[in-house]
Design a protein around this motif. Structure first.
Motif, PDB file in Angstrom:
ATOM      1  N   SER A 276      58.527  55.903  33.268  1.00  0.00           N
ATOM      2  CA  SER A 276      59.577  56.919  33.321  1.00  0.00           C
ATOM      3  C   SER A 276      60.480  56.846  32.095  1.00  0.00           C
ATOM      4  O   SER A 276      60.741  57.854  31.432  1.00  0.00           O
ATOM      5  CB  SER A 276      60.406  56.756  34.593  1.00  0.00           C
ATOM      6  OG  SER A 276      59.620  56.987  35.732  1.00  0.00           O
ATOM      7  N   LEU A 277      60.971  55.656  31.792  1.00  0.00           N
ATOM      8  CA  LEU A 277      61.875  55.501  30.653  1.00  0.00           C
ATOM      9  C   LEU A 277      61.152  55.762  29.331  1.00  0.00           C
ATOM     10  O   LEU A 277      61.750  56.267  28.376  1.00  0.00           O
ATOM     11  CB  LEU A 277      62.480  54.099  30.653  1.00  0.00           C
ATOM     12  CG  LEU A 277      63.430  53.790  31.814  1.00  0.00           C
ATOM     13  CD1 LEU A 277      63.758  52.301  31.861  1.00  0.00           C
ATOM     14  CD2 LEU A 277      64.721  54.602  31.692  1.00  0.00           C
ATOM     15  N   GLY A 278      59.866  55.435  29.273  1.00  0.00           N
ATOM     16  CA  GLY A 278      59.124  55.569  28.026  1.00  0.00           C
ATOM     17  C   GLY A 278      58.793  56.990  27.635  1.00  0.00           C
ATOM     18  O   GLY A 278      58.411  57.246  26.490  1.00  0.00           O
ATOM     19  N   VAL A 279      58.931  57.949  28.550  1.00  0.00           N
ATOM     20  CA  VAL A 279      58.627  59.346  28.234  1.00  0.00           C
ATOM     21  C   VAL A 279      59.644  59.933  27.254  1.00  0.00           C
ATOM     22  O   VAL A 279      59.318  60.810  26.460  1.00  0.00           O
ATOM     23  CB  VAL A 279      58.562  60.180  29.538  1.00  0.00           C
ATOM     24  CG1 VAL A 279      58.589  61.666  29.251  1.00  0.00           C
ATOM     25  CG2 VAL A 279      57.299  59.825  30.310  1.00  0.00           C
ATOM     26  N   ARG A 280      60.878  59.427  27.305  1.00  0.00           N
ATOM     27  CA  ARG A 280      61.908  59.917  26.378  1.00  0.00           C
ATOM     28  C   ARG A 280      61.808  59.152  25.057  1.00  0.00           C
ATOM     29  O   ARG A 280      61.967  57.929  25.029  1.00  0.00           O
ATOM     30  CB  ARG A 280      63.307  59.735  26.967  1.00  0.00           C
ATOM     31  CG  ARG A 280      63.682  60.757  28.009  1.00  0.00           C
ATOM     32  CD  ARG A 280      65.124  60.543  28.443  1.00  0.00           C
ATOM     33  NE  ARG A 280      66.065  60.860  27.381  1.00  0.00           N
ATOM     34  CZ  ARG A 280      67.002  61.820  27.464  1.00  0.00           C
ATOM     35  NH1 ARG A 280      67.088  62.542  28.557  1.00  0.00           N
ATOM     36  NH2 ARG A 280      67.824  62.031  26.469  1.00  0.00           N
ATOM     37  N   PRO A 281      61.613  59.861  23.929  1.00  0.00           N
ATOM     38  CA  PRO A 281      61.497  59.158  22.645  1.00  0.00           C
ATOM     39  C   PRO A 281      62.795  58.479  22.213  1.00  0.00           C
ATOM     40  O   PRO A 281      62.767  57.570  21.383  1.00  0.00           O
ATOM     41  CB  PRO A 281      61.101  60.269  21.663  1.00  0.00           C
ATOM     42  CG  PRO A 281      61.452  61.545  22.338  1.00  0.00           C
ATOM     43  CD  PRO A 281      61.351  61.302  23.801  1.00  0.00           C
ATOM     44  N   ASP A 282      63.941  58.892  22.791  1.00  0.00           N
ATOM     45  CA  ASP A 282      65.220  58.281  22.406  1.00  0.00           C
ATOM     46  C   ASP A 282      65.545  57.039  23.230  1.00  0.00           C
ATOM     47  O   ASP A 282      66.584  56.411  23.018  1.00  0.00           O
ATOM     48  CB  ASP A 282      66.366  59.293  22.502  1.00  0.00           C
ATOM     49  CG  ASP A 282      66.490  59.926  23.885  1.00  0.00           C
ATOM     50  OD1 ASP A 282      65.506  59.901  24.645  1.00  0.00           O
ATOM     51  OD2 ASP A 282      67.563  60.457  24.192  1.00  0.00           O
ATOM     52  N   LEU A 299      59.992  45.607  38.710  1.00  0.00           N
ATOM     53  CA  LEU A 299      59.327  46.093  37.507  1.00  0.00           C
ATOM     54  C   LEU A 299      58.167  47.013  37.863  1.00  0.00           C
ATOM     55  O   LEU A 299      57.291  46.638  38.646  1.00  0.00           O
ATOM     56  CB  LEU A 299      58.786  44.908  36.694  1.00  0.00           C
ATOM     57  CG  LEU A 299      59.801  43.853  36.255  1.00  0.00           C
ATOM     58  CD1 LEU A 299      59.094  42.533  35.964  1.00  0.00           C
ATOM     59  CD2 LEU A 299      60.584  44.328  35.035  1.00  0.00           C
ATOM     60  N   HIS A 300      58.174  48.211  37.282  1.00  0.00           N
ATOM     61  CA  HIS A 300      57.019  49.097  37.308  1.00  0.00           C
ATOM     62  C   HIS A 300      56.436  49.092  35.904  1.00  0.00           C
ATOM     63  O   HIS A 300      57.052  49.629  34.975  1.00  0.00           O
ATOM     64  CB  HIS A 300      57.423  50.534  37.655  1.00  0.00           C
ATOM     65  CG  HIS A 300      57.755  50.755  39.087  1.00  0.00           C
ATOM     66  ND1 HIS A 300      58.049  52.009  39.579  1.00  0.00           N
ATOM     67  CD2 HIS A 300      57.838  49.903  40.131  1.00  0.00           C
ATOM     68  CE1 HIS A 300      58.311  51.905  40.882  1.00  0.00           C
ATOM     69  NE2 HIS A 300      58.184  50.638  41.230  1.00  0.00           N
ATOM     70  N   LEU A 301      55.284  48.503  35.730  1.00  0.00           N
ATOM     71  CA  LEU A 301      54.672  48.465  34.410  1.00  0.00           C
ATOM     72  C   LEU A 301      53.522  49.461  34.367  1.00  0.00           C
ATOM     73  O   LEU A 301      52.487  49.279  35.003  1.00  0.00           O
ATOM     74  CB  LEU A 301      54.183  47.050  34.084  1.00  0.00           C
ATOM     75  CG  LEU A 301      55.276  45.974  34.047  1.00  0.00           C
ATOM     76  CD1 LEU A 301      54.715  44.652  33.553  1.00  0.00           C
ATOM     77  CD2 LEU A 301      56.467  46.400  33.185  1.00  0.00           C
ATOM     78  N   PRO A 343      59.489  40.609  40.866  1.00  0.00           N
ATOM     79  CA  PRO A 343      58.324  41.323  41.405  1.00  0.00           C
ATOM     80  C   PRO A 343      57.914  42.447  40.465  1.00  0.00           C
ATOM     81  O   PRO A 343      58.750  43.168  39.926  1.00  0.00           O
ATOM     82  CB  PRO A 343      58.828  41.864  42.742  1.00  0.00           C
ATOM     83  CG  PRO A 343      60.313  41.938  42.602  1.00  0.00           C
ATOM     84  CD  PRO A 343      60.717  40.851  41.659  1.00  0.00           C
ATOM     85  N   MET A 344      56.624  42.575  40.262  1.00  0.00           N
ATOM     86  CA  MET A 344      56.067  43.598  39.375  1.00  0.00           C
ATOM     87  C   MET A 344      54.892  44.273  40.070  1.00  0.00           C
ATOM     88  O   MET A 344      54.163  43.640  40.827  1.00  0.00           O
ATOM     89  CB  MET A 344      55.587  42.941  38.076  1.00  0.00           C
ATOM     90  CG  MET A 344      54.837  43.877  37.114  1.00  0.00           C
ATOM     91  SD  MET A 344      53.049  44.103  37.452  1.00  0.00           S
ATOM     92  CE  MET A 344      52.393  42.519  36.940  1.00  0.00           C
ATOM     93  N   ARG A 345      54.736  45.537  39.817  1.00  0.00           N
ATOM     94  CA  ARG A 345      53.508  46.191  40.266  1.00  0.00           C
ATOM     95  C   ARG A 345      52.970  47.100  39.167  1.00  0.00           C
ATOM     96  O   ARG A 345      53.743  47.700  38.406  1.00  0.00           O
ATOM     97  CB  ARG A 345      53.716  46.977  41.559  1.00  0.00           C
ATOM     98  CG  ARG A 345      54.547  48.247  41.465  1.00  0.00           C
ATOM     99  CD  ARG A 345      54.468  48.997  42.791  1.00  0.00           C
ATOM    100  NE  ARG A 345      55.280  50.203  42.851  1.00  0.00           N
ATOM    101  CZ  ARG A 345      54.888  51.405  42.412  1.00  0.00           C
ATOM    102  NH1 ARG A 345      53.717  51.539  41.816  1.00  0.00           N
ATOM    103  NH2 ARG A 345      55.674  52.457  42.540  1.00  0.00           N
ATOM    104  N   PRO A 346      51.630  47.182  39.045  1.00  0.00           N
ATOM    105  CA  PRO A 346      51.045  48.192  38.166  1.00  0.00           C
ATOM    106  C   PRO A 346      51.291  49.552  38.804  1.00  0.00           C
ATOM    107  O   PRO A 346      51.382  49.657  40.026  1.00  0.00           O
ATOM    108  CB  PRO A 346      49.558  47.833  38.157  1.00  0.00           C
ATOM    109  CG  PRO A 346      49.338  47.211  39.497  1.00  0.00           C
ATOM    110  CD  PRO A 346      50.612  46.476  39.832  1.00  0.00           C
ATOM    111  N   ASP A 347      51.401  50.577  37.989  1.00  0.00           N
ATOM    112  CA  ASP A 347      51.790  51.873  38.546  1.00  0.00           C
ATOM    113  C   ASP A 347      50.882  52.970  38.017  1.00  0.00           C
ATOM    114  O   ASP A 347      50.417  52.914  36.875  1.00  0.00           O
ATOM    115  CB  ASP A 347      53.249  52.160  38.175  1.00  0.00           C
ATOM    116  CG  ASP A 347      53.904  53.155  39.095  1.00  0.00           C
ATOM    117  OD1 ASP A 347      53.266  53.574  40.080  1.00  0.00           O
ATOM    118  OD2 ASP A 347      55.063  53.516  38.848  1.00  0.00           O
ATOM    119  N   HIS A 348      50.638  53.964  38.860  1.00  0.00           N
ATOM    120  CA  HIS A 348      49.929  55.189  38.483  1.00  0.00           C
ATOM    121  C   HIS A 348      48.611  54.892  37.766  1.00  0.00           C
ATOM    122  O   HIS A 348      48.407  55.278  36.620  1.00  0.00           O
ATOM    123  CB  HIS A 348      50.816  56.073  37.598  1.00  0.00           C
ATOM    124  CG  HIS A 348      51.993  56.627  38.324  1.00  0.00           C
ATOM    125  ND1 HIS A 348      52.851  57.540  37.756  1.00  0.00           N
ATOM    126  CD2 HIS A 348      52.489  56.397  39.565  1.00  0.00           C
ATOM    127  CE1 HIS A 348      53.811  57.851  38.612  1.00  0.00           C
ATOM    128  NE2 HIS A 348      53.603  57.158  39.721  1.00  0.00           N
TER     129      HIS A 348
END
Length: 390
Positions: A276-282, A299-301, A343-348
């Motif tokens: 989600s955060l990575g979609v914005r280039p800023d 964490l959602h990685l 806690p982390m999970r792989p996503d999508h």
């Protein structure tokens, strides 16, 4: 200290079984009581029923995702105060059952939005995809939201009209269904009438006012979370910018800073979602990690690949725009400093192999997430061993 690896499970109706998740290498499960409507209390009995099912498969219920915030709370209408009281009671009941990490979001009306939930990749696997022009076409010509054209440039409207006219009727129907998918965990889609009616409830709510509603909610809930030692983790907007004329207030580093400042406490934190955060280039993902390191509770990685036109798709976990090596390295350093496994999970994950012929929740097929988890686990172990040798 390695991350606590988990996967999301949508409950007994999920086509992915708990045994599948355990075989993937997880010892924790991320889930929610989707059958309980937003605003109602999660009882100790219901929580323990779900907890018993998970523990019977040799795993633990590690993270709640999500304890939903009702639309009444977001708009501060109707019985919203009662809903907040119920939310606090649900937190008390979760704590009594030993569950201490709770994820939620504050996205108005709709959760995540994609225009294609079965986008074919060159290797034949399928991914979630957001095409900006297709979404504008949906908004203008399928949903027909009143006043929608004011949210786009003349050129965007022109191109969207051209894009819409080129679509086959089946493509229009698919776009309509994809854009109005129900919340994760549900097979039900919203109708246009429901969406338009819901949008009307935000007619006088801009970003500033919605932000104040979130701050009010946090100021009621975070003190309770502190008493219970529950970590609250807000999920960023997906996508992280306004859609359908609705404000989005959890999209940038400064948004997150304001949220934490509104209820200063370690319990008031973030579900750090690289997708989600990575979609914005800023957005600088490493800067966000470092600045809020004490407030990251989940964490959602996942990885996305975007272009200059606002389109993006779910890439492989190691192959998108985000440098996952640097992210994982920073997370391991944070864990070492805090003395705590996150806690982390792989996503999508991609729909691939045998799952191409199965019905699954979009983004949540078993094999694609297993592939993502395997990649992340291998990367994490490599980074961890490398750090030990430095």
């Amino acid at each position: 200290m390695l991350m606590h690896q988990t996967m999301r499970w949508f409950g007994p109706n999920d086509p992915v079984k708990l045994s599948d998740i355990r075989q993937a290498g997880c010892d924790g499960v991320v889930t929610a009581l989707h059958h309980i409507p937003p605003g109602h209390v999660w009882s100790v009995t219901e929580i323990n029923i779900r907890k018993f099912i998970i523990e019977s498969e040799g795993m633990s219920w590690t993270v709640v995702e999500s304890l939903p915030v009702s639309e009444a709370i977001k708009t501060q209408t109707g019985d919203y105060q009662w809903h907040i009281q119920n939310y606090c009671q649900s937190l008390r009941n979760l704590a009594a059952c030993g569950i201490k990490v709770v994820t939620y979001n504050f996205m108005p009306v709709l959760d995540w939005i994609r225009t294609d939930v079965s986008w074919k990749l060159p290797d034949g696997a399928r991914a979630l995809y957001f095409e900006k022009l297709a979404f504008i076409a949906f908004d203008l010509f399928l949903l027909q939201r009143p006043g929608a054209e004011k949210d786009y440039t003349r050129e965007e409207v022109r191109q969207a009209k051209e894009r819409f006219e080129q679509m086959r009727e089946t493509e229009k129907q698919t776009l309509f269904a994809n854009a109005l998918l129900g919340l994760p965990g549900s097979d039900e889609a919203f109708t246009p009438q429901q969406v338009l009616k819901a949008l009307q409830t935000y007619k006088h709510i801009d970003a500033d006012r919605l932000r104040q509603h979130l701050f009010f909610f946090l100021q009621q809930v975070i003190p309770v979370a502190q008493e219970l030692d529950i970590q609250m983790a807000i999920h960023p907007d997906d996508p992280p910018y306004p859609v359908l004329g609705l404000p989005r207030i959890v999209s940038t580093e400064e948004d997150i800073a304001a949220i934490i400042a509104a209820a200063p406490a370690a319990n008031n934190g973030l579900c750090y979602c690289t997708g989600s955060l990575g979609v914005r280039p800023d957005n600088n993902l490493l800067s966000i990690l470092r600045r809020f390191s004490e407030h990251i509770h989940f964490l959602h990685l996942r990885n996305t690949a975007k272009d200059a036109y606002g389109n993006f798709y779910e890439a492989t976990h190691l192959g998108g725009d985000t440098d996952m090596f640097l992210v994982v390295k920073e997370i391991l350093q944070i864990q070492k400093k805090r003395g705590k496994r996150l806690p982390m999970r792989p996503d999508h994950g991609h729909q691939m192999l045998d799952d191409l012929d199965k019905k699954t929740y979009p983004g949540y097929s078993a094999i694609g997430r297993l592939k993502g988890l395997a990649e992340l686990r291998g990367l994490e172990l490599g980074v961890y061993r490398w750090m030990l040798e430095q």
